[in-house]
Design a protein around this motif. Structure first.
Motif, PDB file in Angstrom:
ATOM      1  N   ALA A  92      -2.124   5.553 -15.553  1.00  0.00           N
ATOM      2  CA  ALA A  92      -1.704   4.952 -14.287  1.00  0.00           C
ATOM      3  C   ALA A  92      -2.674   3.858 -13.870  1.00  0.00           C
ATOM      4  O   ALA A  92      -2.277   2.774 -13.452  1.00  0.00           O
ATOM      5  CB  ALA A  92      -1.611   6.026 -13.205  1.00  0.00           C
ATOM      6  N   VAL A 121      -0.879  -4.453  -9.227  1.00  0.00           N
ATOM      7  CA  VAL A 121      -0.176  -3.440 -10.013  1.00  0.00           C
ATOM      8  C   VAL A 121       0.700  -4.165 -11.029  1.00  0.00           C
ATOM      9  O   VAL A 121       1.570  -4.954 -10.658  1.00  0.00           O
ATOM     10  CB  VAL A 121       0.693  -2.528  -9.122  1.00  0.00           C
ATOM     11  CG1 VAL A 121       1.360  -1.442  -9.969  1.00  0.00           C
ATOM     12  CG2 VAL A 121      -0.127  -1.904  -8.001  1.00  0.00           C
ATOM     13  N   GLU A 122       0.422  -3.913 -12.284  1.00  0.00           N
ATOM     14  CA  GLU A 122       1.159  -4.573 -13.366  1.00  0.00           C
ATOM     15  C   GLU A 122       1.173  -6.085 -13.175  1.00  0.00           C
ATOM     16  O   GLU A 122       2.215  -6.743 -13.257  1.00  0.00           O
ATOM     17  CB  GLU A 122       2.570  -4.001 -13.480  1.00  0.00           C
ATOM     18  CG  GLU A 122       2.594  -2.535 -13.897  1.00  0.00           C
ATOM     19  CD  GLU A 122       3.997  -1.997 -14.093  1.00  0.00           C
ATOM     20  OE1 GLU A 122       4.955  -2.681 -13.691  1.00  0.00           O
ATOM     21  OE2 GLU A 122       4.125  -0.902 -14.667  1.00  0.00           O
ATOM     22  N   SER A 245       8.450   3.436  -4.301  1.00  0.00           N
ATOM     23  CA  SER A 245       8.426   4.565  -5.226  1.00  0.00           C
ATOM     24  C   SER A 245       7.102   4.746  -5.952  1.00  0.00           C
ATOM     25  O   SER A 245       6.783   5.848  -6.399  1.00  0.00           O
ATOM     26  CB  SER A 245       9.553   4.415  -6.254  1.00  0.00           C
ATOM     27  OG  SER A 245       9.380   3.214  -6.999  1.00  0.00           O
ATOM     28  N   ASP A 246       6.297   3.675  -6.068  1.00  0.00           N
ATOM     29  CA  ASP A 246       5.048   3.808  -6.825  1.00  0.00           C
ATOM     30  C   ASP A 246       3.788   3.575  -5.996  1.00  0.00           C
ATOM     31  O   ASP A 246       2.689   3.794  -6.498  1.00  0.00           O
ATOM     32  CB  ASP A 246       5.050   2.872  -8.035  1.00  0.00           C
ATOM     33  CG  ASP A 246       5.203   1.408  -7.647  1.00  0.00           C
ATOM     34  OD1 ASP A 246       5.639   1.133  -6.520  1.00  0.00           O
ATOM     35  OD2 ASP A 246       4.884   0.536  -8.478  1.00  0.00           O
ATOM     36  N   VAL A 268      -1.592   4.532  -6.211  1.00  0.00           N
ATOM     37  CA  VAL A 268      -0.613   3.955  -7.136  1.00  0.00           C
ATOM     38  C   VAL A 268      -0.453   4.907  -8.302  1.00  0.00           C
ATOM     39  O   VAL A 268      -1.326   5.004  -9.170  1.00  0.00           O
ATOM     40  CB  VAL A 268      -1.060   2.566  -7.637  1.00  0.00           C
ATOM     41  CG1 VAL A 268       0.020   1.966  -8.534  1.00  0.00           C
ATOM     42  CG2 VAL A 268      -1.385   1.635  -6.485  1.00  0.00           C
ATOM     43  N   ASN A 269       0.620   5.665  -8.312  1.00  0.00           N
ATOM     44  CA  ASN A 269       0.912   6.597  -9.407  1.00  0.00           C
ATOM     45  C   ASN A 269      -0.285   7.475  -9.768  1.00  0.00           C
ATOM     46  O   ASN A 269      -0.613   7.660 -10.941  1.00  0.00           O
ATOM     47  CB  ASN A 269       1.385   5.822 -10.645  1.00  0.00           C
ATOM     48  CG  ASN A 269       2.714   5.127 -10.415  1.00  0.00           C
ATOM     49  OD1 ASN A 269       3.537   5.581  -9.629  1.00  0.00           O
ATOM     50  ND2 ASN A 269       2.931   4.017 -11.085  1.00  0.00           N
TER      51      ASN A 269
END
Length: 375
Positions: A92, A121-122, A245-246, A268-269
């Protein structure tokens, strides 16, 4: 939908990165604190390190004793579960990074942007924590895009943490943003307005920049800005909000003298980054709020010899050492650095390195820290 303020707006953004200021700051960072301050920090570090070493030795003896009794049952299963949990967390965190947009305070001549941080994030900028003076320019310098931002979290409403909010809103005109945006921060008191009142006073229908007010009225512009004031958030009952959702966030009220202030945690996750905000940690809850965090940002604005007024607002270096050690955070970032605290920055970093489990960073503009070990 476009409105009048977009037709009368000026276009252009001038960014100027001053390498000579950064070079000057790096030279200052090589200075050591005065001998007295260094001795105090070193002594504190040695004492704490001894305690940690003693506790680790005791735990090792207990584990060895249990293994002799039952070497192939519970302990192996527990270790296997810990490895799986660590691997899941690492996966994660491999997609998460925290970038420093501003590492300074309110001073005009410190060569630093005021406080602001980005959670990536990503490879997308998703969460902005604080919006101090100059942070909107650094946002662009970091390569971030306003379209991907999910939420803006304000620790408090001092200018060095919130002044650039209208600049982000206005700059957002020149983007393709269409999704709504939350601005969250503390409730108000007799000294400061609530976050709702602050946003309204800036970009509301009667605000200082009321030509931007269409963004606060649902259906009037490409997206809508909503404000949320957080009150009475404690360690036991923090404010919690699922951004999507994350990503989820938590807030805990901290003491910053008479100024309503929040420490923020971004999840975050399963990966966690905690931002102390400005605080003297009077309640002593910060290390518990940040327990085992993947990254903990601690504001280092004063030295140990600061006066009563400063200590009513900020943590001392000795407190920071204790919090870093007790939190067991994997990464410690020292930020909100002011001229009065910068001379002791190297010594503080070294002292934390001795007692804390995680890596220690002295914040600099645009420093980007991945929350995954590369070794």
């Amino acid at each position: 939908m476009k409105v009048l303020h977009r037709q009368i707006s000026g276009i252009g953004l001038i960014t100027e990165i001053k390498d000579n200021r950064r070079s000057s700051k790096r030279e200052k960072l090589s200075l050591k604190a005065r001998a007295g301050s260094l001795s105090i920090l070193a002594a504190t570090a040695i004492l704490l390190f001894s305690s940690v070493a003693l506790a680790s030795s005791s735990a090792l003896l207990q584990t060895s004793s249990q293994s002799d009794i039952s070497p192939h049952t519970w302990s192996q299963q527990s270790n296997h579960q810990k490895i799986e949990s660590t691997n899941a967390s690492s996966m994660a965190c491999g997609k998460v990074a925290v970038q420093v947009l501003g590492s300074g305070g309110p001073e005009l001549d410190d060569g630093r942007t005021s406080s602001a941080y980005l959670v990536w994030v990503e490879n997308e900028a998703r969460v902005l924590i604080d919006a101090g003076s100059g942070s909107s320019v650094q946002f662009g310098a970091a390569g971030a895009t306003f379209e991907t931002l999910d939420v803006i979290l304000l620790s408090h409403l001092h200018t060095d943490h919130s002044a650039d909010l209208p600049s982000f809103v206005k700059g957002g005109y020149f983007t393709n943003r269409e999704k709504s945006l939350w601005v969250m921060g503390p409730d108000g008191n007799h000294t400061m307005p609530s976050t709702n009142a602050y946003v309204s006073s800036l970009i509301g229908e009667e605000g200082a920049f009321k030509y931007l007010s269409s963004y606060t009225i649902k259906g009037q512009d490409d997206y809508t800005i909503s404000a949320k004031s957080v009150a009475n958030a404690s360690l036991e009952e923090p404010f919690e909000y699922a951004v999507n959702s994350d990503i989820s966030v938590e807030a805990m009220s901290v003491n910053h003298g008479p100024i309503p202030t929040l420490a923020w945690k971004v999840k975050v996750n399963g990966c966690e980054a905690v931002f102390s905000g400005d605080t003297n940690d009077k309640e002593g809850n910060l290390s518990r709020f940040a327990k085992n965090a993947d990254l903990l940002v601690l504001h280092n604005a004063i030295d140990d010899n600061a006066g009563r007024a400063a200590k009513n607002l900020h943590m001392t270096p000795s407190q920071i050492i204790d919090i870093a050690a007790q939190s067991k955070a994997k990464r410690i970032v020292l930020s909100h650095i002011m001229k009065r605290s910068e001379l002791g920055l190297d010594s503080l970093t070294e002292a934390i390195t001795v007692v804390a489990e995680g890596r220690v960073y002295a914040a600099q503009e645009l420093m980007n820290i991945k929350l995954l070990d590369e070794n």
